[in-house]
Design an enzyme around this catalytic site. Structure first.
Site, PDB file in Angstrom:
ATOM      1  N   ALA A 162      33.001  76.090  70.477  1.00 48.16           N
ATOM      2  CA  ALA A 162      34.226  75.381  70.114  1.00 48.16           C
ATOM      3  C   ALA A 162      34.920  75.898  68.856  1.00 48.16           C
ATOM      4  CB  ALA A 162      33.918  73.885  70.006  1.00 48.16           C
ATOM      5  N   ASP A 222      31.794  70.010  71.628  1.00 44.85           N
ATOM      6  CA  ASP A 222      33.040  70.659  72.042  1.00 44.85           C
ATOM      7  C   ASP A 222      34.234  69.729  71.893  1.00 44.85           C
ATOM      8  OD1 ASP A 222      30.733  72.079  73.504  1.00 44.85           O
ATOM      9  OD2 ASP A 222      32.430  73.475  73.575  1.00 44.85           O
ATOM     10  N   ASN A 240      29.399  67.937  75.028  1.00 50.17           N
ATOM     11  CA  ASN A 240      28.672  69.129  74.621  1.00 50.17           C
ATOM     12  C   ASN A 240      28.041  69.761  75.854  1.00 50.17           C
ATOM     13  OD1 ASN A 240      27.838  70.817  72.316  1.00 50.17           O
ATOM     14  ND2 ASN A 240      25.778  70.234  72.936  1.00 50.17           N
ATOM     15  N   LYS A 241      27.448  70.944  75.662  1.00 52.38           N
ATOM     16  CA  LYS A 241      26.869  71.686  76.777  1.00 52.38           C
ATOM     17  C   LYS A 241      26.052  70.786  77.693  1.00 52.38           C
ATOM     18  CE  LYS A 241      27.549  74.942  77.534  1.00 52.38           C
ATOM     19  NZ  LYS A 241      28.690  75.263  78.390  1.00 52.38           N
TER      20      LYS A 241
HETATM   21  C1  LIG Z   1      29.402  74.189  68.128  1.00 52.86           C
HETATM   22  S1  LIG Z   1      30.336  74.745  69.438  1.00 52.86           S
HETATM   23  C2  LIG Z   1      29.081  75.291  70.440  1.00 52.86           C
HETATM   24  C3  LIG Z   1      29.156  74.579  71.712  1.00 52.86           C
HETATM   25  O1  LIG Z   1      29.902  75.373  72.628  1.00 52.86           O
HETATM   26  C4  LIG Z   1      29.067  75.639  73.717  1.00 52.86           C
HETATM   27  O2  LIG Z   1      29.747  75.722  74.916  1.00 52.86           O
HETATM   28  P1  LIG Z   1      30.101  77.175  75.529  1.00 52.86           P
HETATM   29  O3  LIG Z   1      28.904  78.041  75.331  1.00 52.86           O
HETATM   30  O4  LIG Z   1      30.397  76.846  76.976  1.00 52.86           O
HETATM   31  O5  LIG Z   1      31.308  77.624  74.757  1.00 52.86           O
HETATM   32  C5  LIG Z   1      28.118  74.482  73.715  1.00 52.86           C
HETATM   33  O6  LIG Z   1      28.725  73.316  74.190  1.00 52.86           O
HETATM   34  C6  LIG Z   1      27.801  74.380  72.275  1.00 52.86           C
HETATM   35  O7  LIG Z   1      27.215  73.207  71.856  1.00 52.86           O
END
Ligand SMILES: CSC[C@H]1O[C@H](OP(=O)(O)O)[C@H](O)[C@@H]1O
Length: 381
Positions: free
Chosen positions: A66, A253, A263-264
């Site tokens: 994010a 996110d 979040n993920k």
């Molecule tokens: C602290 S932001 C990181 C956050 O973003 C990741 O998602 P993605 O890998 O799909 O961009 C995940 O939700 C993380 O926690």
């Protein structure tokens, strides 16, 4: 292949990762990204000369996380402006690249506002482009500073919640320098604990299907010489049951006005496990991840990703090795797959939200909106 990247000794302090940088070679300005889809096997740079290339990088998670998406989005507006592309078209493409991380739209809008303000004051295209670039650089620096403050606040909270020294922290997905202008969000807290000699173990969820934990968090933890252990996502429950987890630290996110956290995918089950086992569940995110215009978790758009990410195991190295597709099927051809990129944790399962402004409970701590007003003077409608 793994010996291309050798784990550093405990206590190592490697140089900062070249996650994202603006460059101005003779042929014109570019945005240079560390291609996160190639990690941990190869450290490869991806050079974006236009916004479509950056949008593809965002959608394939070559650049991800994010806070970093917000920074990349802002630089994307600057790239369009200084290269003479249609800025308003660029804003639309970038804002739509991924729907859940609120930071992306925030960064794009910050740079676009700087560009428009300069143009309205009579600046020419080059000068307005430089205004957008300055806004992107400012966001980059602010996020680095926010990362450092979150690490401080987070470690103070961990020490308060877990008196007595070595913390065993479970983390999910990747929240280190690869998502940030600095050392990350939740990972930065674990790294601060490590530097203070109070990280007993970092449990790293592999984070299916794109394996941000196995590929990226393990890579960052190894670089920093941290005591880490990788586990499959479905092994987390047995760690809680064995009393091996002192706290869960995750990123975010999008945080809604009621303290719901997107979040993920896989974060919500960890929150339920933490609640059941009386383990602190701590979210670490800058206030640029808080979206007061989203009232609650049900209002957060959760990105649905291609089923192929579930039904195939793939890697750029496999694609480069040739053959048909880039993936190895792990399910019968034609299998339909459910593949949400995120899930939403309700505020009553969140022990605390740590931002650069400090830590608070979204339920008892005066509410996330109060925290953001102090930090960004946002108006609460
Ligand atoms: C602290 S932001 C990181 C956050 O973003 C990741 O998602 P993605 O890998 O799909 O961009 C995940 O939700 C993380 O926690």
């Amino acid at each position: 292949m793994a010996d291309q990247f050798v784990q550093n000794p405990v206590g190592a302090e490697p140089p900062m990762l070249p996650v994202l940088r603006w460059d101005e070679p003779p042929e014109g300005p570019v945005l240079v990204l560390l291609d996160q889809t190639r990690l941990p096997i190869e450290e490869v740079e991806l050079v974006c000369t236009d916004v479509p290339a950056l949008v593809r990088a965002i959608q394939t998670l070559a650049v991800r996380g994010a806070p970093l998406l917000g920074i990349a989005g802002a630089y994307g507006v600057a790239l369009a402006a200084v290269r003479g592309y249609d800025v308003e078209e660029a804003v639309g493409l970038l804002e739509q690249a991924r729907p859940t991380a609120v930071n992306l739209g925030y960064g794009v809008r910050q740079a676009a506002a700087a560009y428009r303000a300069a143009a309205e004051k009579g600046a020419d295209a080059e000068q307005a482009g430089q205004a957008a670039l300055a806004a992107a650089r400012g966001l980059h620096e602010e996020d680095a500073a926010a990362s450092a403050r979150m690490a401080e606040h987070g470690l103070v909270l961990l020490d308060e919640l877990l008196p007595g020294g070595g913390h065993r922290i479970l983390t999910h997905c990747n929240t280190g320098a690869l998502v940030s202008g600095g050392e990350g969000t939740a990972f930065a807290v674990s790294l601060a604990a490590h530097r203070a000699g109070r990280l007993r173990r970092l449990w790293v969820d592999e984070t299916r299907p794109l394996l941000q934990g196995a590929r990226l968090t393990a890579y960052e933890a190894a670089r920093c010489g941290m005591p880490y252990t990788l586990l499959t996502d479905n092994a987390a429950g047995s760690l809680f049951a064995a009393g091996e987890v002192d706290a869960v630290l995750i990123g975010a996110d999008r945080i809604a006005a009621d303290g719901s956290v997107a979040n993920k995918v896989g974060s919500y089950p960890l929150a339920v496990l933490a609640k059941y086992h009386h383990v602190p569940f701590i979210v670490v995110a800058p206030t640029t991840t808080v979206d007061l215009s989203t009232p609650d978790g049900a209002s957060i758009e959760v990105e649905q990703r291609p089923g192929q990410e579930v039904t195939e195991v793939t890697s750029p190295q496999m694609a480069a090795a040739g053959g048909g597709g880039s993936g190895l099927p792990v399910a019968p051809l034609g299998t339909q797959a459910y593949n949400p990129a995120f899930d939403v944790t309700p505020p009553d399962l969140v022990t605390a939200i740590v931002t650069e402004q400090g830590a608070l409970s979204p339920v008892t701590g005066g509410g996330i909106a109060d925290l953001c007003v102090r930090s960004r003077q946002v108006t609460i409608s």
